[in-house]
Write a protein that holds these residues in place. Structure first.
Motif, PDB file in Angstrom:
ATOM      1  N   HIS A 223      35.207 -11.787  52.415  1.00  0.00           N
ATOM      2  CA  HIS A 223      34.930 -12.443  51.144  1.00  0.00           C
ATOM      3  C   HIS A 223      34.651 -13.913  51.410  1.00  0.00           C
ATOM      4  O   HIS A 223      35.067 -14.486  52.412  1.00  0.00           O
ATOM      5  N   LEU A 224      33.913 -14.524  50.490  1.00  0.00           N
ATOM      6  CA  LEU A 224      33.476 -15.908  50.648  1.00  0.00           C
ATOM      7  C   LEU A 224      34.178 -16.830  49.653  1.00  0.00           C
ATOM      8  O   LEU A 224      33.605 -17.806  49.191  1.00  0.00           O
ATOM      9  N   GLY A 225      35.413 -16.498  49.333  1.00  0.00           N
ATOM     10  CA  GLY A 225      36.156 -17.348  48.420  1.00  0.00           C
ATOM     11  C   GLY A 225      35.901 -16.985  46.972  1.00  0.00           C
ATOM     12  O   GLY A 225      35.220 -16.012  46.660  1.00  0.00           O
ATOM     13  N   GLU A 226      36.444 -17.790  46.082  1.00  0.00           N
ATOM     14  CA  GLU A 226      36.384 -17.469  44.665  1.00  0.00           C
ATOM     15  C   GLU A 226      35.564 -18.483  43.878  1.00  0.00           C
ATOM     16  O   GLU A 226      35.327 -19.599  44.352  1.00  0.00           O
ATOM     17  N   ARG A 227      35.153 -18.061  42.682  1.00  0.00           N
ATOM     18  CA  ARG A 227      34.464 -18.929  41.739  1.00  0.00           C
ATOM     19  C   ARG A 227      35.192 -18.864  40.405  1.00  0.00           C
ATOM     20  O   ARG A 227      35.502 -17.775  39.915  1.00  0.00           O
ATOM     21  N   GLU A 228      35.480 -19.997  39.838  1.00  0.00           N
ATOM     22  CA  GLU A 228      36.070 -20.076  38.492  1.00  0.00           C
ATOM     23  C   GLU A 228      34.934 -20.002  37.469  1.00  0.00           C
ATOM     24  O   GLU A 228      34.022 -20.836  37.465  1.00  0.00           O
ATOM     25  N   CYS A 229      34.976 -18.981  36.607  1.00  0.00           N
ATOM     26  CA  CYS A 229      33.878 -18.731  35.659  1.00  0.00           C
ATOM     27  C   CYS A 229      34.380 -18.641  34.221  1.00  0.00           C
ATOM     28  O   CYS A 229      33.845 -17.889  33.407  1.00  0.00           O
ATOM     29  N   SER A 230      35.423 -19.399  33.904  1.00  0.00           N
ATOM     30  CA  SER A 230      36.067 -19.252  32.603  1.00  0.00           C
ATOM     31  C   SER A 230      35.319 -19.918  31.456  1.00  0.00           C
ATOM     32  O   SER A 230      35.562 -19.596  30.297  1.00  0.00           O
ATOM     33  N   VAL A 231      34.443 -20.854  31.753  1.00  0.00           N
ATOM     34  CA  VAL A 231      33.698 -21.525  30.688  1.00  0.00           C
ATOM     35  C   VAL A 231      32.527 -20.634  30.297  1.00  0.00           C
ATOM     36  O   VAL A 231      31.561 -20.484  31.050  1.00  0.00           O
ATOM     37  N   GLN A 236      28.907 -14.984  28.155  1.00  0.00           N
ATOM     38  CA  GLN A 236      28.043 -15.359  29.269  1.00  0.00           C
ATOM     39  C   GLN A 236      28.547 -16.642  29.909  1.00  0.00           C
ATOM     40  O   GLN A 236      28.857 -17.617  29.228  1.00  0.00           O
ATOM     41  N   LYS A 237      28.619 -16.661  31.219  1.00  0.00           N
ATOM     42  CA  LYS A 237      29.121 -17.821  31.939  1.00  0.00           C
ATOM     43  C   LYS A 237      28.170 -19.000  31.817  1.00  0.00           C
ATOM     44  O   LYS A 237      26.960 -18.847  31.939  1.00  0.00           O
ATOM     45  N   MET A 238      28.752 -20.149  31.597  1.00  0.00           N
ATOM     46  CA  MET A 238      27.956 -21.376  31.490  1.00  0.00           C
ATOM     47  C   MET A 238      28.137 -22.281  32.702  1.00  0.00           C
ATOM     48  O   MET A 238      27.270 -23.085  33.019  1.00  0.00           O
ATOM     49  N   LEU A 239      29.267 -22.159  33.388  1.00  0.00           N
ATOM     50  CA  LEU A 239      29.577 -23.041  34.505  1.00  0.00           C
ATOM     51  C   LEU A 239      30.423 -22.290  35.514  1.00  0.00           C
ATOM     52  O   LEU A 239      31.299 -21.501  35.141  1.00  0.00           O
ATOM     53  N   SER A 242      33.996 -23.935  42.234  1.00  0.00           N
ATOM     54  CA  SER A 242      34.652 -23.416  43.424  1.00  0.00           C
ATOM     55  C   SER A 242      35.195 -24.563  44.264  1.00  0.00           C
ATOM     56  O   SER A 242      34.489 -25.558  44.480  1.00  0.00           O
ATOM     57  N   PRO A 243      36.455 -24.455  44.711  1.00  0.00           N
ATOM     58  CA  PRO A 243      37.411 -23.384  44.441  1.00  0.00           C
ATOM     59  C   PRO A 243      37.999 -23.476  43.038  1.00  0.00           C
ATOM     60  O   PRO A 243      37.870 -24.516  42.383  1.00  0.00           O
ATOM     61  N   SER A 244      38.647 -22.407  42.608  1.00  0.00           N
ATOM     62  CA  SER A 244      39.268 -22.411  41.284  1.00  0.00           C
ATOM     63  C   SER A 244      40.489 -23.315  41.277  1.00  0.00           C
ATOM     64  O   SER A 244      41.337 -23.224  42.170  1.00  0.00           O
ATOM     65  N   PRO A 245      40.618 -24.177  40.267  1.00  0.00           N
ATOM     66  CA  PRO A 245      41.806 -25.033  40.178  1.00  0.00           C
ATOM     67  C   PRO A 245      43.039 -24.269  39.721  1.00  0.00           C
ATOM     68  O   PRO A 245      44.149 -24.827  39.722  1.00  0.00           O
ATOM     69  N   ALA A 246      42.873 -22.990  39.341  1.00  0.00           N
ATOM     70  CA  ALA A 246      43.992 -22.226  38.784  1.00  0.00           C
ATOM     71  C   ALA A 246      44.812 -21.509  39.848  1.00  0.00           C
ATOM     72  O   ALA A 246      45.899 -21.025  39.553  1.00  0.00           O
ATOM     73  N   LEU A 247      44.294 -21.394  41.067  1.00  0.00           N
ATOM     74  CA  LEU A 247      44.945 -20.574  42.081  1.00  0.00           C
ATOM     75  C   LEU A 247      45.692 -21.416  43.105  1.00  0.00           C
ATOM     76  O   LEU A 247      45.208 -22.461  43.524  1.00  0.00           O
ATOM     77  N   ASN A 248      46.846 -20.903  43.516  1.00  0.00           N
ATOM     78  CA  ASN A 248      47.506 -21.491  44.668  1.00  0.00           C
ATOM     79  C   ASN A 248      47.098 -20.699  45.918  1.00  0.00           C
ATOM     80  O   ASN A 248      46.417 -19.676  45.829  1.00  0.00           O
ATOM     81  N   ASP A 249      47.490 -21.150  47.075  1.00  0.00           N
ATOM     82  CA  ASP A 249      47.046 -20.513  48.324  1.00  0.00           C
ATOM     83  C   ASP A 249      47.512 -19.066  48.430  1.00  0.00           C
ATOM     84  O   ASP A 249      46.774 -18.200  48.901  1.00  0.00           O
ATOM     85  N   LYS A 250      48.732 -18.810  47.971  1.00  0.00           N
ATOM     86  CA  LYS A 250      49.285 -17.462  48.088  1.00  0.00           C
ATOM     87  C   LYS A 250      48.499 -16.476  47.237  1.00  0.00           C
ATOM     88  O   LYS A 250      48.137 -15.384  47.696  1.00  0.00           O
ATOM     89  N   CYS A 326      24.644 -18.630  42.738  1.00  0.00           N
ATOM     90  CA  CYS A 326      25.191 -19.658  43.613  1.00  0.00           C
ATOM     91  C   CYS A 326      25.304 -20.969  42.839  1.00  0.00           C
ATOM     92  O   CYS A 326      24.319 -21.452  42.300  1.00  0.00           O
ATOM     93  N   TRP A 327      26.475 -21.533  42.817  1.00  0.00           N
ATOM     94  CA  TRP A 327      26.721 -22.747  42.060  1.00  0.00           C
ATOM     95  C   TRP A 327      26.658 -23.933  42.992  1.00  0.00           C
ATOM     96  O   TRP A 327      27.208 -23.924  44.083  1.00  0.00           O
ATOM     97  N   LYS A 328      25.962 -24.985  42.564  1.00  0.00           N
ATOM     98  CA  LYS A 328      25.857 -26.193  43.367  1.00  0.00           C
ATOM     99  C   LYS A 328      26.328 -27.381  42.543  1.00  0.00           C
ATOM    100  O   LYS A 328      26.073 -27.480  41.348  1.00  0.00           O
ATOM    101  N   ARG A 329      27.013 -28.264  43.195  1.00  0.00           N
ATOM    102  CA  ARG A 329      27.475 -29.455  42.506  1.00  0.00           C
ATOM    103  C   ARG A 329      26.300 -30.398  42.266  1.00  0.00           C
ATOM    104  O   ARG A 329      25.525 -30.684  43.160  1.00  0.00           O
TER     105      ARG A 329
END
Length: 334
Positions: A223-231, A236-239, A242-250, A326-329
């Protein structure tokens, strides 16, 4: 390694494939409608062929024209990108039967993941826990009432063949069930040609987090990590962040491991996505609720009642022959 690939897509999607192929030393063939003859993907490809007039059904969805273009150009394989024919299992089979390589999930994977009920069953067999819901298609309104009482309100009705929020209804009271069921089924039939519905528990205001999966033909899955898609707006996702601010390492490690293990068990190949629904109480580092299709998350909230000690999962993986969304800053303005 393929020598020359035909890209059955256009625009930015095709340009990404062209760039990657060029880095690998692979020649590319662009197809285009008459309206796209001066597009960038046509100019940057090594070859280009016109496959029809502007309407997509007469060009980019025209399977005989695409297969003929592959034969004429001497392509070894077809890359469908995403959208258009990328999730059409019949097209994938026709490509393979023509003796060409198919750069995408196997046809059986496309069929399995294209129907949410079959996908739920596959993910359950793969070890991904499920949200409480129907085991298959809701048979009728009486069956729906029984299931909803068992699951507990609120529930969400979803189209078995659907996506993008169409054929989806949230039901909070028993009295609304019949009308919502008829409306959702009619929407699904109109949009997808299939009115089959299933029902699940509705998770209030979860986060929507996706894990990107890549799998080869030899059983290797990462896997290539996660994307936060809550907005989102209208499911339909607007934003994407990555990484998601909601997750801890565990929890991040656990979600990635669960996603990879599930895809290995169903022998998935190519690129796909597992979508998780952690409750917004993840800020307190409790646990998560996993995936309930591709458009079920809501706004952030401090609500904690959905947090439990287990991982829930509902539906499927979204197959795609190319990298999706693919999301880009954006560059910071000075």
């Amino acid at each position: 390694m393929f020598h020359r690939i035909l890209i059955a897509n256009r625009g930015e999607i095709a340009l990404r494939v062209i760039r990657a192929a060029r880095e690998l030393g692979v020649e590319t063939v662009a197809v285009h409608s008459t309206a796209d003859s001066n597009s960038l993907h046509v100019r940057f490809a090594d070859q280009s062929l016109c496959i029809g007039p502007p309407p997509s059904k007469e060009s980019y969805l025209n399977i005989p024209a695409i297969l003929s273009a592959a034969e004429v150009s001497g392509a070894d394989a077809i890359h469908p990108g995403y959208g258009f024919l990328s999730e059409n299992a019949e097209f994938a089979e026709m490509v393979q039967h023509s003796g060409l390589g198919w750069i995408g999930p196997r046809p059986e994977m496309i069929r399995m993941m294209g129907n949410k009920i079959r996908a739920k069953e596959a993910m359950k067999e793969g070890g991904l826990p499920q949200l409480p819901g129907s085991e298959g298609v809701v048979q009728d309104e009486r069956d729906l009432g029984r299931l909803a009482e068992k699951i507990g309100f609120p529930v969400i009705l979803k189209a078995a063949a659907g996506g993008g929020g169409r054929g989806m209804k949230i039901v909070r009271e028993k009295e609304q069930l019949s009308q919502m069921y008829r409306t959702a089924s009619a929407e699904s039939l109109a949009a997808f040609g299939n009115g089959d519905m299933y029902v699940e528990r509705y998770v209030e205001r979860p986060r929507h987090i996706e894990i990107q999966i890549v799998a080869d033909e030899h059983g290797n899955v990462i896997h290539l990590g996660e994307r936060e898609c809550s907005v989102q707006r209208r499911h339909q996702k607007m934003l994407e962040e990555s990484p998601s601010p909601a997750l801890n390492d565990k929890l991040r490690e656990r979600m990635g491991r669960v996603a990879v293990d599930a895809m290995k068990k169903v022998r998935y190949n190519n690129v796909g996505t597992i979508e998780f629904l952690p409750p917004s109480a993840m800020e307190t580092c409790t646990s998560s609720a996993t995936w309930n299709g591709r458009a079920t998350s809501r706004s952030r909230s401090s609500r904690t009642s959905t947090a439990t000690s287990s991982i829930w999962a509902s539906a499927s993986a979204l197959s795609s022959a190319g990298t999706r969304r693919c999301w880009k800053r954006a560059p910071r303005r000075r």
